[in-house]
Design an enzyme around this catalytic site. Structure first.
Site: not given
Ligand code: GLP
Length: 244
Positions: A67, A136, A143
């Site tokens: 993303d 979530n 989402e």
């Molecule tokens: C982000 C990304 C995800 C990621 C998730 C968890 O928003 N879009 O690809 O896996 O949230 O992030 P983190 O590893 O910082 O907890």
């Protein structure tokens, strides 16, 4: 889903690194799906270490990221492009021509999504996709409520995701409200998936994932339908599961 439980974040990063390096060395032209966020940072540090020790080469590797924020330039330290260069690509022998991250400032975002899908197909599909999970249950920026059939698209971020990601920005107002995200169906077409879950703040998400039915309300639950998923989770992430 196969689950590997490890002690802590360092062990998770090392285990994930061995897993990925093994695949890169097995495959002739590896196509990796990569993720951003705090979770894979340790994995990328370990990969750089292995690269410096001569245990892995990225000469033949292609990558696609999950993303990118909409409206954030590549040169912005908050872009996922910048993150990937800073945390991984600048430190290994990968050609930036073989690296693809959605362009969040493309003039036509819809066209960018379509071209992203085409590029994945042209590369022969993703061999192994690294994933994190949102508190979530989101994967990529898909989402809760996102149809399992969705392909790469412009996604609206939930308030809880904006809040969670605001830790990287000066203020919550600066956090983009949209991102281009690889779709759930696109992710599910990866031949193999490696899901990394670390820390107490993900313990609820892990417990939910392991106990829930497959539902679009919990995007990660779709992984139960994939034939080749490995989860690496640390003890802190297991804290809620262990109490059930
Ligand atoms: C982000 C990304 C995800 C990621 C998730 C968890 O928003 N879009 O690809 O896996 O949230 O992030 P983190 O590893 O910082 O907890």
């Amino acid at each position: 889903m196969k689950i590997i439980q490890v002690k802590d974040y360092d062990a998770l990063s090392e285990r994930a690194c061995s897993f990925l390096v093994e695949r890169i060395n097995e495959l002739e032209n590896p196509v990796l799906g990569l993720a951003t966020g705090s979770t894979p940072e340790g994995l990328y540090k370990q990969i750089i270490k292995k690269y410096n020790q001569g245990e892995v080469s990225f000469q033949e590797v292609k990558t696609f990221n999950l993303d990118e924020y909409v409206g954030i330039e590549k040169t912005d330290p908050n872009s996922y492009y910048y993150f990937m260069k800073d945390k991984l690509f600048d430190h290994i022998n990968i050609s930036l021509d073989n690296v693809r991250i959605p362009n969040g400032v493309a003039p036509d975002l819809q066209q960018e999504c379509e071209e992203y899908e085409e590029a994945i197909q042209a590369a022969g599909g993703i061999d192994i996709q690294v994933l994190g999970i949102g508190a979530n249950g989101h994967i990529g920026f898909n989402e809760p409520g996102t149809p399992f059939t969705c392909r790469t698209q412009v996604a609206n971020l939930e308030t809880s995701t904006i809040e969670a990601n605001s830790r990287f920005f000066h203020s919550i107002e600066e956090v983009p409200t949209q991102a281009i995200s690889m779709g759930i169906e696109t992710i599910m077409e990866s031949k193999e998936i490696l899901l990394l879950i670390s820390g107490e703040n993900k313990a609820e998400a892990l417990a939910t994932l392991l106990t829930c039915d497959v539902t679009e309300e919990i995007p990660a639950s779709v992984l139960k339908k994939h034939p080749n998923v490995t989860i690496i989770a640390d003890e802190a992430a297991y804290s809620v599961m262990n109490q059930l």
